[in-house]
Design an enzyme around this catalytic site. Structure first.
Site, PDB file in Angstrom:
ATOM      1  N   LYS A   1       0.870  -1.189   0.000  1.00  0.00           N
ATOM      2  CA  LYS A   1       0.000   0.000   0.000  1.00  0.00           C
ATOM      3  C   LYS A   1       0.903   1.234   0.000  1.00  0.00           C
ATOM      4  O   LYS A   1       1.675   1.435   0.932  1.00  0.00           O
ATOM      5  CB  LYS A   1      -0.925   0.010   1.220  1.00  0.00           C
ATOM      6  CG  LYS A   1      -1.914   1.166   1.194  1.00  0.00           C
ATOM      7  CD  LYS A   1      -2.910   1.082   2.329  1.00  0.00           C
ATOM      8  CE  LYS A   1      -4.099   2.017   2.157  1.00  0.00           C
ATOM      9  NZ  LYS A   1      -3.801   3.383   1.826  1.00  0.00           N
TER      10      LYS A   1
ATOM     11  N   ARG B   1      -3.672   8.797  -5.551  1.00  0.00           N
ATOM     12  CA  ARG B   1      -4.264   7.876  -6.515  1.00  0.00           C
ATOM     13  C   ARG B   1      -4.350   8.559  -7.872  1.00  0.00           C
ATOM     14  O   ARG B   1      -4.724   9.736  -7.960  1.00  0.00           O
ATOM     15  CB  ARG B   1      -5.670   7.525  -6.022  1.00  0.00           C
ATOM     16  CG  ARG B   1      -6.421   6.592  -6.923  1.00  0.00           C
ATOM     17  CD  ARG B   1      -6.733   5.360  -6.160  1.00  0.00           C
ATOM     18  NE  ARG B   1      -7.563   4.431  -6.867  1.00  0.00           N
ATOM     19  CZ  ARG B   1      -8.391   3.617  -6.239  1.00  0.00           C
ATOM     20  NH1 ARG B   1      -8.527   3.691  -4.929  1.00  0.00           N
ATOM     21  NH2 ARG B   1      -9.068   2.720  -6.904  1.00  0.00           N
TER      22      ARG B   1
ATOM     23  N   ARG C   1      -8.393  10.944  -7.376  1.00  0.00           N
ATOM     24  CA  ARG C   1      -9.357  10.138  -6.657  1.00  0.00           C
ATOM     25  C   ARG C   1     -10.735  10.804  -6.631  1.00  0.00           C
ATOM     26  O   ARG C   1     -11.763  10.141  -6.578  1.00  0.00           O
ATOM     27  CB  ARG C   1      -8.800   9.985  -5.235  1.00  0.00           C
ATOM     28  CG  ARG C   1      -9.665   9.313  -4.291  1.00  0.00           C
ATOM     29  CD  ARG C   1      -9.194   9.675  -2.891  1.00  0.00           C
ATOM     30  NE  ARG C   1     -10.261   9.330  -2.010  1.00  0.00           N
ATOM     31  CZ  ARG C   1     -10.246   8.295  -1.210  1.00  0.00           C
ATOM     32  NH1 ARG C   1      -9.205   7.548  -1.133  1.00  0.00           N
ATOM     33  NH2 ARG C   1     -11.285   8.014  -0.459  1.00  0.00           N
TER      34      ARG C   1
ATOM     35  N   GLU D   1      -0.853   4.460  -8.005  1.00  0.00           N
ATOM     36  CA  GLU D   1      -0.561   5.454  -6.974  1.00  0.00           C
ATOM     37  C   GLU D   1       0.733   6.156  -7.380  1.00  0.00           C
ATOM     38  O   GLU D   1       1.722   5.493  -7.701  1.00  0.00           O
ATOM     39  CB  GLU D   1      -0.391   4.725  -5.637  1.00  0.00           C
ATOM     40  CG  GLU D   1      -0.325   5.611  -4.428  1.00  0.00           C
ATOM     41  CD  GLU D   1      -1.692   5.985  -3.845  1.00  0.00           C
ATOM     42  OE1 GLU D   1      -2.744   5.690  -4.475  1.00  0.00           O
ATOM     43  OE2 GLU D   1      -1.700   6.593  -2.768  1.00  0.00           O
TER      44      GLU D   1
ATOM     45  N   PHE E   1      -1.606  -0.502 -10.374  1.00  0.00           N
ATOM     46  CA  PHE E   1      -2.148  -1.723  -9.766  1.00  0.00           C
ATOM     47  C   PHE E   1      -3.413  -2.261 -10.443  1.00  0.00           C
ATOM     48  O   PHE E   1      -3.922  -3.307 -10.051  1.00  0.00           O
ATOM     49  CB  PHE E   1      -2.377  -1.562  -8.261  1.00  0.00           C
ATOM     50  CG  PHE E   1      -3.163  -0.337  -7.860  1.00  0.00           C
ATOM     51  CD1 PHE E   1      -4.521  -0.248  -8.079  1.00  0.00           C
ATOM     52  CD2 PHE E   1      -2.524   0.725  -7.221  1.00  0.00           C
ATOM     53  CE1 PHE E   1      -5.247   0.860  -7.700  1.00  0.00           C
ATOM     54  CE2 PHE E   1      -3.238   1.860  -6.833  1.00  0.00           C
ATOM     55  CZ  PHE E   1      -4.597   1.921  -7.075  1.00  0.00           C
TER      56      PHE E   1
ATOM     57  N   ARG F   1     -16.916   1.205  -1.528  1.00  0.00           N
ATOM     58  CA  ARG F   1     -15.967   0.769  -0.509  1.00  0.00           C
ATOM     59  C   ARG F   1     -16.471  -0.555   0.051  1.00  0.00           C
ATOM     60  O   ARG F   1     -17.360  -0.576   0.888  1.00  0.00           O
ATOM     61  CB  ARG F   1     -15.862   1.809   0.613  1.00  0.00           C
ATOM     62  CG  ARG F   1     -14.706   1.554   1.572  1.00  0.00           C
ATOM     63  CD  ARG F   1     -14.735   2.520   2.737  1.00  0.00           C
ATOM     64  NE  ARG F   1     -14.358   3.881   2.390  1.00  0.00           N
ATOM     65  CZ  ARG F   1     -13.098   4.310   2.276  1.00  0.00           C
ATOM     66  NH1 ARG F   1     -12.092   3.488   2.455  1.00  0.00           N
ATOM     67  NH2 ARG F   1     -12.863   5.562   1.979  1.00  0.00           N
TER      68      ARG F   1
ATOM     69  N   LYS G   1      -7.547  -2.959   3.412  1.00  0.00           N
ATOM     70  CA  LYS G   1      -6.230  -2.381   3.711  1.00  0.00           C
ATOM     71  C   LYS G   1      -5.831  -2.802   5.120  1.00  0.00           C
ATOM     72  O   LYS G   1      -6.666  -2.843   6.030  1.00  0.00           O
ATOM     73  CB  LYS G   1      -6.244  -0.872   3.550  1.00  0.00           C
ATOM     74  CG  LYS G   1      -7.398  -0.168   4.211  1.00  0.00           C
ATOM     75  CD  LYS G   1      -7.411   1.316   3.904  1.00  0.00           C
ATOM     76  CE  LYS G   1      -8.606   1.974   4.546  1.00  0.00           C
ATOM     77  NZ  LYS G   1      -8.703   3.404   4.400  1.00  0.00           N
TER      78      LYS G   1
HETATM   79  P1  ATP Z   1      -6.019   5.824   3.589  1.00  0.00           P
HETATM   80  O1  ATP Z   1      -6.605   7.050   4.229  1.00  0.00           O
HETATM   81  O2  ATP Z   1      -5.913   4.660   4.474  1.00  0.00           O
HETATM   82  O3  ATP Z   1      -4.819   6.083   2.765  1.00  0.00           O
HETATM   83  P2  ATP Z   1      -8.058   6.187   1.798  1.00  0.00           P
HETATM   84  O4  ATP Z   1      -9.250   6.424   2.650  1.00  0.00           O
HETATM   85  O5  ATP Z   1      -7.379   7.339   1.168  1.00  0.00           O
HETATM   86  O6  ATP Z   1      -7.036   5.325   2.591  1.00  0.00           O
HETATM   87  P3  ATP Z   1      -8.782   3.719   0.968  1.00  0.00           P
HETATM   88  O7  ATP Z   1      -9.762   3.131   0.074  1.00  0.00           O
HETATM   89  O8  ATP Z   1      -9.185   3.608   2.355  1.00  0.00           O
HETATM   90  O9  ATP Z   1      -8.477   5.206   0.664  1.00  0.00           O
HETATM   91  O10 ATP Z   1      -7.391   3.019   0.700  1.00  0.00           O
HETATM   92  C1  ATP Z   1      -7.096   2.768  -0.588  1.00  0.00           C
HETATM   93  C2  ATP Z   1      -6.201   3.860  -1.111  1.00  0.00           C
HETATM   94  O11 ATP Z   1      -4.863   3.438  -0.993  1.00  0.00           O
HETATM   95  C3  ATP Z   1      -6.444   3.999  -2.580  1.00  0.00           C
HETATM   96  O12 ATP Z   1      -7.364   5.031  -2.804  1.00  0.00           O
HETATM   97  C4  ATP Z   1      -5.109   4.294  -3.166  1.00  0.00           C
HETATM   98  O13 ATP Z   1      -4.967   5.691  -3.288  1.00  0.00           O
HETATM   99  C5  ATP Z   1      -4.129   3.821  -2.139  1.00  0.00           C
HETATM  100  N1  ATP Z   1      -3.317   2.658  -2.562  1.00  0.00           N
HETATM  101  C6  ATP Z   1      -1.988   2.534  -2.349  1.00  0.00           C
HETATM  102  N2  ATP Z   1      -1.532   1.378  -2.798  1.00  0.00           N
HETATM  103  C7  ATP Z   1      -2.567   0.725  -3.363  1.00  0.00           C
HETATM  104  C8  ATP Z   1      -2.707  -0.532  -4.015  1.00  0.00           C
HETATM  105  N3  ATP Z   1      -1.687  -1.368  -4.169  1.00  0.00           N
HETATM  106  N4  ATP Z   1      -3.940  -0.867  -4.440  1.00  0.00           N
HETATM  107  C9  ATP Z   1      -5.005  -0.052  -4.283  1.00  0.00           C
HETATM  108  N5  ATP Z   1      -4.924   1.156  -3.667  1.00  0.00           N
HETATM  109  C10 ATP Z   1      -3.718   1.544  -3.214  1.00  0.00           C
END
Ligand code: ATP
Length: 597
Positions: A259, A264, A279, A309, A349, A426, A432
C-alpha cells in the site's frame, strides 16, 4: 423550466432535513424538467455548473460577490458588510437587500419595465460565461455581469445565484439524494437509483446520466459504460486489523500488494494523448507533465485506462519519500521547478479499460494480466509489488517486508471469479491492513472541520479547538465525532485560521450536532486525525440510532491532528459513520475476546 420554479424548490428543500421528504420535494420539481434542462438542473442542484473533471469552476471569491451585491443593491459596501455580518449568509443577505430595492423601485417604475423571468438554461449559460471569463480585467467583468444579473432577477433567485457562484449552495442535497430524486421523477420509485448510480460510477458525469435518463430511459442508462477520458469513480477498501481477519474475508486465499502512501491516479490514454484524474475525478493532467511523459515511455498499447498510486521517490537511495513531498506537487504554479525537486514514480495496480472494452466486470487476475499487456515497466512506471497468498504466515511476512521497505501497509484483494472492479464502492473485495491498525490503540480518520473554539494564551486570537465530523452516507449529513486540539504547530494554527475564516457560516442543516460551537464553518476542509480508541458518547452524534441505546453516539478519544490536510477527498468521501461503526464493533469484539481469554 423557469429558474424561479427551481428556486422555490430549493427554498422548500432548505426547510427540511428529512431525507424522504427532500427526495419528494426535489423529484416533484425534476418531473417538470425537459431532457435538455435536466443535466444542467442536476449540476446546479449540486452547486456546480460542470462535472468536476471538466475543470471549469465557478467559485467566485466572496469579496467579489460582495462587490456585485454592493453595485446591485445601490448600498455602500460598508452597509452590505454590516448586513452580511448580522445575517451570516451571503444568499440571504442578497435576498434581503435586493428585496428592499425591488420594493422601492416598484414605486418608481410601474409599467415601463417588463418582468424578467429567466429560464433555468439562461441562468446556467450566464453562470457558465462568468466561469469562463479569464485574462486581464476578468474579475471586473465577472463582478459586473453578476451584479447585472442579480439586479434583474427576483430576490429569491438572487439568493441562490449568489450561493451557487460562491460555492455555498448548502441545500443538503448530495449526489446520492439527487440520484434517488431522479429515479423517483422518472420511474415513480427511488428503487431504481442503483441503475443510475451504476452509470454515474462509470462516467462521473451526473448531467450525462440525467440527460440519458430523460431522453432515452432507464434501459439506455443501464448501458452507459466506461469511456476513455471520462473518469471512473474509484474502488475503495475496508480496513482489517489482523492477518486472520484478512484471510478469513477472502476464504483462505488472496492477492496482496504493497500500500503506497501517495496520490491515486487514474491514467487515460487514447491516440497517445494522456489524461490523469484524481481520486475525486478531477483532471490533474497539467499538474503532472512528468507522469504523462513516463506513461508514454512505458506504453505497449494505446486506448486504455489504468490505475495506480503516484509517489515521491528518491531514486538514488531507491526508496519512497513521505507523503508530504508528493503533496507539494499538487500545485498549479511553478510546476517545472517542483518537478526537478520532487521526482515521482508511479506504481500501477489495475487496468479498467482495454481493447475497446470495459474491464470492470473482469476479475482481478484478468485485469492484472491486461495491465501487463498494456504497460512495460520502466524506471518511473512500475507495477505494484504483488503476491498471492494462502496463509496468515505468508501475509505476515509480506506485511513486514512492506513496512521494512518503508510502505504504510498492504492491500488485500479478492481473487475470486467474481472479483470485479466495484467503481465508487468501498467494499470488502479490497481491504487495507496498515501498521496503524495492528496496534489497536491507533487509527486514523479523515474528518471534516465543522466548527471551532477560540484558543487561549499562546493561541489567543486563533482557533484552538476544532469540532470534527464524519459523513453519514445514508442520511447525507455530517455527524460530530470528536473535538481536536493537539498535534497542531503554530504555523498550522495560523493557516487554519486564515483558511477557515473565509468559510465561516451559520450551522447548516446537514450538520447534526448536539454540541455548541463558537464558530461554524462550511464543511469543506478535511483533516487526518489519529486517535486512541472509539468510545460510546452521549455528546457526539456519530452512529446515533445504530447503538443499543439510540441516543448514544460514538466518539474518538485522544484525537491528534497528524499534520495532513486531505485534499484529495471531498467532504462526502471522508470516513463514514459505517466505517467508524465497523471499527468500533471490531474493537469491542477484540476486547470481549481478550476478556474471555
Ligand atoms: P487511507 O486514508 O488509508 O490512505 P483512503 O481512505 O485514502 O485510505 P482507501 O480506500 O481507504 O483510501 O485506501 C485505498 C487507497 O490506498 C487507494 O485510494 C489508493 O490511493 C491507495 N493505494 C496505495 N496502494 C494501493 C494498491 N496497491 N492498491 C489499491 N490502492 C492503493
Amino acid at each position: 423550466m423557469l429558474f424561479y420554479e427551481l428556486c422555490k424548490c430549493y427554498n422548500l428543500l432548505e426547510k427540511t432535513r428529512k431525507k424522504l421528504e427532500m427526495v419528494d420535494i426535489l423529484s416533484n420539481t425534476l418531473k417538470n424538467a425537459s431532457s435538455k434542462e435536466i443535466g444542467k438542473i442536476s449540476l446546479l442542484t449540486l452547486g456546480k455548473i460542470h462535472p468536476d473533471f471538466i475543470g471549469i469552476e465557478l467559485m467566485l471569491a466572496e469579496r467579489m460577490a460582495i462587490k456585485a451585491l454592493t453595485m446591485a443593491s445601490g448600498r455602500s459596501e460598508k452597509s452590505v458588510l454590516k448586513y452580511l455580518e448580522e445575517i451570516g449568509d451571503l444568499g440571504e443577505t442578497s435576498q434581503k437587500l435586493l428585496k428592499g430595492k425591488t420594493q422601492s423601485s416598484l414605486l418608481v417604475f410601474t409599467q415601463q419595465e417588463e418582468k424578467y423571468e429567466p429560464e433555468v438554461l439562461e441562468i446556467w449559460n450566464l453562470l457558465d460565461s462568468i466561469a469562463k471569463m479569464s485574462g486581464d480585467g476578468s474579475s471586473d467583468r465577472k463582478i459586473r455581469t453578476l451584479s447585472g444579473l442579480i439586479s434583474r432577477v427576483q430576490p429569491l433567485e438572487a439568493r441562490y445565484i449568489m450561493r451557487i457562484v460562491c460555492g455555498q449552495l448548502r441545500l443538503g442535497v448530495a449526489t446520492q439524494l439527487l440520484m434517488e430524486a431522479l429515479s423517483k421523477a422518472v420511474t415513480g420509485s427511488r428503487e431504481n437509483k442503483h441503475i443510475i448510480e451504476r452509470a454515474y460510477n462509470r462516467c462521473a458525469d451526473i448531467s450525462k446520466v440525467a440527460e440519458t435518463l430523460y431522453e432515452e430511459g432507464l434501459e439506455t442508462v443501464q448501458k452507459i459504460d466506461v469511456q476513455v477520458f471520462n473518469p471512473i469513480k474509484v474502488m475503495l477498501a475496508q480496513r482489517v486489523s489482523s492477518s486472520d481477519e484478512l484471510i478469513e474475508r477472502f476464504g483462505g486465499k488472496s492477492a496482496l500488494e504493497y500500500k503506497y502512501d501517495g496520490l491515486r491516479v487514474q491514467v487515460h490514454v487514447k491516440d497517445r494523448k494522456v489524461k490523469l484524474f484524481s481520486r475525486r475525478s478531477e483532471d490533474i493532467t497539467n499538474q503532472f507533465p512528468d507522469v504523462c511523459k513516463y506513461i508514454l515511455e512505458a506504453l505497449k498499447e494505446d486506448n486504455f485506462i489504468v490505475e495506480g498510486e503516484v509517489v515521491a521517490y528518491d531514486y538514488e537511495k531507491d526508496k519512497i519519500l513521505p507523503f508530504q513531498h508528493i503533496s507539494q506537487r499538487k500545485r498549479k504554479h511553478n510546476i517545472e521547478q517542483k518537478m526537478m525537486e520532487i521526482p515521482l514514480r508511479v506504481f500501477l495496480f489495475d487496468a479498467l479499460f482495454f481493447n475497446g472494452k470495459s474491464l470492470l466486470e473482469s476479475n482481478y487476475i484478468e485485469r492484472r494480466s491486461s495491465l501487463h499487456q498494456i504497460i512495460e515497466e520502466t524506471k518511473n512506471i512500475q507495477f505494484s509489488h504483488q503476491t498471492l497468498v494462502s496463509s496468515t504466515d505468508e501475509i505476515e511476512a509480506f506485511f513486514h517486508q512492506a513496512l521494512e521497505d518503508n510502505y504504510e501497509g498492504i492491500m488485500g484483494k479478492s481473487i475470486d471469479e467474481n472479483s470485479s472492479y466495484q467503481a465508487g464502492t468501498r467494499g470488502f473485495s479490497w481491504v487495507k491492513y496498515k501498521a496503524d491498525y495492528v496496534d489497536n490503540l491507533s487509527d486514523s480518520f479523515d474528518l471534516v472541520i465543522l466548527g471551532a473554539e477560540y484558543g487561549k494564551g499562546k493561541r489567543a486570537g486563533k482557533y484552538g479547538t476544532f469540532l470534527l465530523g464524519c459523513f453519514d452516507i445514508d442520511e447525507g449529513v455530517y455527524r460530530t465525532f470528536t473535538r481536536v486540539a493537539t498535534g497542531f504547530s503554530d504555523d498550522e494554527l495560523d493557516s487554519f485560521y486564515t483558511i477557515l475564516s473565509s468559510l465561516k457560516a451559520d450551522k447548516t442543516k446537514d450538520v447534526i450536532s448536539s454540541l455548541n460551537s463558537s464558530v461554524w464553518f462550511e464543511p469543506k476542509i478535511v483533516v487526518e486525525v489519529s486517535g486512541a480508541e472509539i468510545t460510546v458518547s452521549q455528546k457526539h452524534t456519530c452512529a446515533q440510532n445504530h447503538l443499543e441505546n439510540p441516543q448514544n453516539g460514538l466518539a474518538l478519544r485522544f484525537p491528534r491532528f497528524t499534520g495532513r490536510i486531505v485534499e484529495d477527498k471531498s467532504p462526502e468521501e471522508i470516513t463514514s459513520v459505517e466505517e467508524i461503526l465497523t471499527i468500533y464493533l471490531n474493537q469491542r469484539n477484540k476486547i470481549d475476546v481478550s476478556n474471555n481469554v
